[in-house]
Design an enzyme around this catalytic site. Structure first.
Site, mmCIF file in Angstrom:
data_model
loop_
_atom_site.group_PDB
_atom_site.id
_atom_site.type_symbol
_atom_site.label_atom_id
_atom_site.label_comp_id
_atom_site.label_asym_id
_atom_site.label_seq_id
_atom_site.Cartn_x
_atom_site.Cartn_y
_atom_site.Cartn_z
ATOM 1 N N TYR A 83 0.851 -1.184 0.000
ATOM 2 C CA TYR A 83 0.000 0.000 0.000
ATOM 3 C C TYR A 83 0.886 1.233 0.000
ATOM 4 C CZ TYR A 83 -3.418 3.451 1.621
ATOM 5 O OH TYR A 83 -4.232 4.557 1.748
ATOM 6 N N LYS A 109 5.262 9.150 8.981
ATOM 7 C CA LYS A 109 5.144 8.505 10.286
ATOM 8 C C LYS A 109 6.213 8.971 11.272
ATOM 9 C CE LYS A 109 2.580 4.513 8.523
ATOM 10 N NZ LYS A 109 1.266 4.811 9.097
ATOM 11 N N ASP A 130 9.431 2.969 -0.627
ATOM 12 C CA ASP A 130 8.392 3.574 0.197
ATOM 13 C C ASP A 130 8.724 3.218 1.649
ATOM 14 O OD1 ASP A 130 6.180 4.286 1.650
ATOM 15 O OD2 ASP A 130 4.723 3.449 0.247
#
Length: 423
Positions: free
Chosen positions: A144, A267, A239
């Protein structure tokens, strides 16, 4: 436990918010029941609207490497708030954050700050297409990369939990620019480049998957991606929204010794506030406006509050690299609690208990997990005061705030909950 207040809040939320939540996996569709509404956190613990206390292994889905309300991060935010919330103009702190990212991750020769992981991956892909003059992206099943139109194809995580193979609203032409391959399959990559190599702008990959549960790369997989993309003059994009500064001080690229062309972060770099970044080779990033013709902008990019929190986080972990040994040891303690019939995947402080006896190496093998067993396990853990991701297809996260007592209590709860799940 009593959950009456959370139930009331969820009923109220569903009248004004789609599904009652602002991100799909929060709705607990993968486990059933009513999501808990959280009112505060402290250290490794969170407290819900009914006053129940939990040991938290979500950590805001990964950012809270140091736990809730770490004093250095709180102090940095308070200091920044005293100066203002947003200026729409450059600040010195933005340079400081870009410099510390570059120092900790050498492949990030130039950095652009944005506001979310989705924005970072969307921008990195645009840069890759603009730089190479090609249109096709390769991604992997179950990975994702945010809700970018062209990447919502077999995207794992919330999509898998909800049983949605793709997303309505994405024009076919967008998905036509994406080739989706099995994770950890080197042969599939070689065949895709043999067929389309001259048209492939980039390969984007979670170097450690976290959105079909935690799945590490098999030996040689990331090395093959680096070798094949370089041979075809395509870009390799890591990613590291989830793995960045989580699995190692320099992210997964340091852990596995691979240098990507572009990287996305979010994050952990925000310390719990919304911020993200993308960057990489100087010759590529020089094409981003205003230096070059590839346009990307953001009103709140480099927001002073988020930048201050991110600086406090990165400065702390840079000065305390020993925390990664602590995190690794703590997570290994949790992993050891799994009984037969449960596969454990772990990289550093990311971990998933898969309710299947077989190895889990990709999206197809992850889907062999017994969802009903996981659901029973999840609710048994909640009843014992342990807060886990409400989906089989998510990783849990350990923080430096988790104490020895937290771990002992969690292991005891897990053993009881595994027995309930298997009954």
């Amino acid at each position: 436990m009593n959950f009456a207040k959370s139930q009331q809040l969820f009923e109220r939320a569903q009248r004004v918010i789609p599904g009652g939540v602002n991100s799909p996996v929060r709705a607990w569709r993968g486990v059933g029941g009513t999501p808990l509404f959280i009112v505060r956190g402290q250290g490794s613990h969170i407290f819900d609207a009914d006053g129940n206390e939990y040991i938290d292994y979500i950590g805001s889905w990964g950012p809270l490497l140091l736990g809730h309300r770490h004093p250095e991060i709180v102090a940095a935010i308070e200091e920044a708030l005293a100066r203002g919330t947003s200026f729409g103009a450059p600040t010195e702190a933005e340079i400081d954050l870009a410099e510390i990212i570059k120092d900790m991750v050498p492949s990030m020769e130039m950095v652009r700050l944005v506001n979310s992981g989705t924005e970072a991956t969307m921008s990195a892909l645009r840069v890759a297409r603009g730089f190479t003059g090609r249109d096709i992206t390769i991604k992997f099943e179950g990975c994702y990369h945010g809700h970018v139109d062209s990447l919502l194809v077999k995207a794992g995580s919330g999509v898998a939990t909800l049983g949605l193979p793709d997303s309505p609203g994405v024009p076919k032409g967008f998905s036509d620019t994406t080739i989706t391959l099995p994770f950890n399959n080197i042969l599939a990559i070689e065949q895709a480049f043999d067929a389309h190599g001259a048209k492939i702008a980039a390969v984007i990959v979670e170097p450690v998957c976290g959105n079909m549960g935690c799945i590490p790369p098999v030996p040689g997989f990331l090395e093959a991606l680096r070798r094949i993309t370089a041979a075809h003059e395509s870009l390799l994009i890591f990613d590291e929204v989830m793995t960045g500064f989580r699995v190692a001080l320099g992210g997964a690229q340091q852990l596995y010794g691979i240098t990507p062309d572009l990287t996305t972060f979010a994050k952990v770099i925000g310390g719990g506030l919304p911020i993200a970044a993308y960057g990489g080779r100087r010759d590529i990033m020089a094409h981003v406006a205003p230096s070059g013709p590839i346009y990307q902008a953001g009103t709140l990019s480099g927001n002073p509050l988020a930048v201050s929190a991110g600086l406090a986080m990165l400065r702390h972990i840079q000065s305390h690299p020993e925390i990664y040994r602590q995190l690794d040891s703590a997570t290994a303690t949790l992993a050891a609690s799994a009984p037969r019939g449960v596969t454990v995947n772990r990289v550093g402080s990311m971990m998933t208990w898969f309710f299947t006896p077989a190895p889990v190496t990709d999206y197809d093998t992850a889907k062999h997990s017994e969802i009903n067993r996981f659901s029973r396990f999840f609710h048994a853990m909640i009843e014992r005061g342990i807060y886990l991701p409400p989906s089989q297809f998510e990783a849990l996260f350990v923080s430096t705030a988790h104490s020895e007592a937290d771990l002992v209590r969690t292991v005891e709860a897990a053993r009881e909950s595994f027995a309930i799940a298997n009954a």
